[in-house]
Design a protein around this motif. Structure first.
Motif, PDB file in Angstrom:
ATOM      1  N   TYR A  79       0.842  -1.205   0.000  1.00 50.45           N
ATOM      2  CA  TYR A  79       0.000   0.000   0.000  1.00 50.45           C
ATOM      3  C   TYR A  79       0.881   1.260   0.000  1.00 50.45           C
ATOM      4  CZ  TYR A  79      -3.068   3.591   1.972  1.00 50.45           C
ATOM      5  OH  TYR A  79      -3.755   4.752   2.205  1.00 50.45           O
ATOM      6  N   LYS A  83       1.187   3.947  -2.940  1.00 53.89           N
ATOM      7  CA  LYS A  83       0.736   5.297  -2.599  1.00 53.89           C
ATOM      8  C   LYS A  83       1.814   6.332  -2.917  1.00 53.89           C
ATOM      9  CE  LYS A  83      -2.405   7.727  -0.200  1.00 53.89           C
ATOM     10  NZ  LYS A  83      -3.699   7.951  -0.801  1.00 53.89           N
ATOM     11  N   THR A 127      -5.543  -3.433  -3.044  1.00 46.20           N
ATOM     12  CA  THR A 127      -4.516  -2.537  -2.534  1.00 46.20           C
ATOM     13  C   THR A 127      -4.371  -1.315  -3.427  1.00 46.20           C
ATOM     14  OG1 THR A 127      -3.376  -4.424  -1.570  1.00 46.20           O
ATOM     15  CG2 THR A 127      -2.125  -2.398  -1.766  1.00 46.20           C
ATOM     16  N   CYS A 130      -7.306   1.079  -2.951  1.00 45.80           N
ATOM     17  CA  CYS A 130      -7.192   1.813  -1.690  1.00 45.80           C
ATOM     18  C   CYS A 130      -6.042   2.812  -1.712  1.00 45.80           C
ATOM     19  CB  CYS A 130      -7.005   0.834  -0.537  1.00 45.80           C
ATOM     20  SG  CYS A 130      -8.457  -0.181  -0.261  1.00 45.80           S
ATOM     21  N   ALA A 131      -4.916   2.441  -2.318  1.00 43.41           N
ATOM     22  CA  ALA A 131      -3.763   3.340  -2.355  1.00 43.41           C
ATOM     23  C   ALA A 131      -4.014   4.549  -3.240  1.00 43.41           C
ATOM     24  CB  ALA A 131      -2.528   2.583  -2.843  1.00 43.41           C
ATOM     25  N   TYR A 140      -7.137   1.115   5.918  1.00 44.09           N
ATOM     26  CA  TYR A 140      -6.782   0.029   5.007  1.00 44.09           C
ATOM     27  C   TYR A 140      -6.265  -1.181   5.780  1.00 44.09           C
ATOM     28  CZ  TYR A 140      -4.105  -2.746   1.757  1.00 44.09           C
ATOM     29  OH  TYR A 140      -3.602  -3.793   1.060  1.00 44.09           O
TER      30      TYR A 140
END
Length: 162
Positions: A79, A83, A127, A130-131, A140
């Protein structure tokens, strides 16, 4: 000359390994590290075999704990890497699509992430969503552990029953 699957397993070596001092500690750390590295690289389909093996070698509770901690650590690492490394470039190139992804991730909250984990959406896809969305790291991590725990527990329990 009968050959079976059991004849290919190095059971003598495994028994010798488990007889060493602090064997459960080393084996637990090994399962934790293996799970974390597999989850951080995004290799698909490895959670259930690792959980089953950890349950068979460590027992249900310790096996679940090792794999759950490793899966969470590896997921959070992936993540963070996603990100920090690609978000700016992707937003520049795919601004409109990223906004829709952001809306999807923020609208459903933690339950949508847990649901994606429970139904088996690939780990890298969850992932990445969400990232690149507006999902925070703590939310997360919590959703990941809650979503993965049932599969880990079932598989490790099955392995422990051997």
């Amino acid at each position: 000359m009968e050959s079976s699957f059991a004849s290919f397993l190095p059971t003598d070596s495994i028994d010798l390994l488990l007889a060493l001092p602090f064997a459960e500690v080393w084996l637990t750390m090994g399962f934790l590290g293996l799970t974390a590295s597999i989850y951080a690289t995004g290799i698909p389909g490895a959670l259930l075999p690792i959980s089953f093996s950890s349950g068979a070698m460590l027992g249900g509770v310790l096996g679940v704990g090792a794999v759950a901690a490793g899966a969470t650590a590896g997921s959070v690492l992936l993540y963070v890497l996603l990100k920090r490394s690609s978000e700016a470039a992707l937003r520049l190139k795919y601004g409109g699509q990223m906004q829709r992804l952001d809306d999807l991730a923020s609208r459903g909250g933690i339950l949508s992430i847990i649901g994606m984990r429970l139904v088996g959406v690939p780990h890298v896809a969850v992932t990445a969503i969400c990232a690149f969305g507006s999902v925070g790291g703590r939310r997360y991590a919590l959703a990941t552990i809650v979503g993965l725990l049932p599969a880990i527990a079932l598989s490790a329990t099955a392995g422990a029953s051997l």
